[in-house]
Design a protein around this motif. Structure first.
Motif, PDB file in Angstrom:
ATOM      1  N   UNK A   2      36.618  40.011  47.483  1.00  0.00           N
ATOM      2  CA  UNK A   2      37.571  41.025  47.014  1.00  0.00           C
ATOM      3  C   UNK A   2      38.944  40.811  47.652  1.00  0.00           C
ATOM      4  N   UNK A   3      39.958  41.269  46.930  1.00  0.00           N
ATOM      5  CA  UNK A   3      41.322  41.127  47.441  1.00  0.00           C
ATOM      6  C   UNK A   3      41.704  42.323  48.309  1.00  0.00           C
ATOM      7  N   UNK A   4      40.811  43.309  48.381  1.00  0.00           N
ATOM      8  CA  UNK A   4      41.059  44.486  49.221  1.00  0.00           C
ATOM      9  C   UNK A   4      40.984  44.088  50.694  1.00  0.00           C
ATOM     10  N   UNK A  10      43.562  46.530  57.088  1.00  0.00           N
ATOM     11  CA  UNK A  10      44.391  47.611  56.560  1.00  0.00           C
ATOM     12  C   UNK A  10      45.093  48.347  57.700  1.00  0.00           C
ATOM     13  N   UNK A  11      44.346  48.562  58.787  1.00  0.00           N
ATOM     14  CA  UNK A  11      44.903  49.228  59.961  1.00  0.00           C
ATOM     15  C   UNK A  11      46.081  48.417  60.512  1.00  0.00           C
ATOM     16  N   UNK A  12      45.897  47.102  60.563  1.00  0.00           N
ATOM     17  CA  UNK A  12      46.940  46.200  61.061  1.00  0.00           C
ATOM     18  C   UNK A  12      48.154  46.236  60.118  1.00  0.00           C
ATOM     19  N   UNK A  13      47.891  46.181  58.795  1.00  0.00           N
ATOM     20  CA  UNK A  13      48.975  46.237  57.813  1.00  0.00           C
ATOM     21  C   UNK A  13      49.734  47.558  57.917  1.00  0.00           C
ATOM     22  N   UNK A  14      48.979  48.663  58.062  1.00  0.00           N
ATOM     23  CA  UNK A  14      49.602  49.986  58.201  1.00  0.00           C
ATOM     24  C   UNK A  14      50.459  50.039  59.463  1.00  0.00           C
ATOM     25  N   UNK A  15      49.932  49.487  60.560  1.00  0.00           N
ATOM     26  CA  UNK A  15      50.656  49.491  61.839  1.00  0.00           C
ATOM     27  C   UNK A  15      51.939  48.665  61.718  1.00  0.00           C
TER      28      UNK A  15
END
Length: 190
Positions: A2-4, A10-15
């Motif tokens: 999956x590309x998700x 996600x936590x790293x991207x959000x940070x």
């Protein structure tokens, strides 16, 4: 595959997004904060300036803040209209100089702004935690509307009738009592 992104990714991207957003906001020549109803902007300036030295223009869709004879500190389109009559600015003295404090009253008091002026970097409004807008702060009519929406949402989630559906059922029950001779076995609510 999956590309998700995974929860960790996600936590790293959000940070990273939050750090970038904070850096962009910190680089602005002003600080700003908002509630769902209004927006407050603080523009630090040197202590030598007085009110008569300032050039502040608050309009329904634009904002200009600066010192006469210099390039404006803020000058641009607002992302949403404001109530000019309820918006103000003051000059206050701080420990390090002076602040131009601008208060803008939003026309739509049910939306978050992504930025003060459209040319400024945006913040992610989906991450705003509206801790400072408590139900008690709302006027009676708005509070009643929000409480009804919250009640209806809880009722729906529990598979129970919403307040409007309950009213219809109550009216039907009342009508049934007044007319015991009628057959209501085929009545469909909807």
């Amino acid at each position: 595959m999956s590309s998700e992104p995974s929860p960790e990714e996600q936590k790293k991207l959000d940070a990273e997004a939050k750090a970038k957003e904070q850096a962009e906001q910190a680089a602005l020549p002003y600080k700003w904060d908002q509630t769902i109803k209004d927006l407050d902007i603080t523009v630090p300036i040197e202590s030598k300036f007085k009110g008569k030295d300032l050039d502040v223009k608050i309009a329904r869709n634009t904002l200009k803040v600066g010192i006469k004879g210099q390039a404006p500190i803020i000058d641009g389109e607002l992302p949403h209209p404001i109530r000019v009559d309820d918006s103000t600015w003051t000059l206050s003295t701080t420990a390090t100089g002076k602040d131009i404090e601008i208060h803008l009253d939003k026309v739509n008091q049910m939306e978050w702004w992504a930025h003060v002026i459209t040319s400024a970097p945006k913040i992610d409004t989906s991450k705003i935690q509206p801790e400072n807008s408590k139900l008690g702060d709302l006027d009676g009519e708005t509070r009643g509307m929000v409480e009804k929406m919250m009640f209806d949402q809880r009722q729906k989630e529990a598979g129970l009738p919403t307040s409007d559906e309950q009213k219809k059922l109550d009216i039907l029950e009342q009508f049934k009592k007044q007319h015991p001779e009628m057959d209501f076995s085929n009545v469909k609510m909807g």
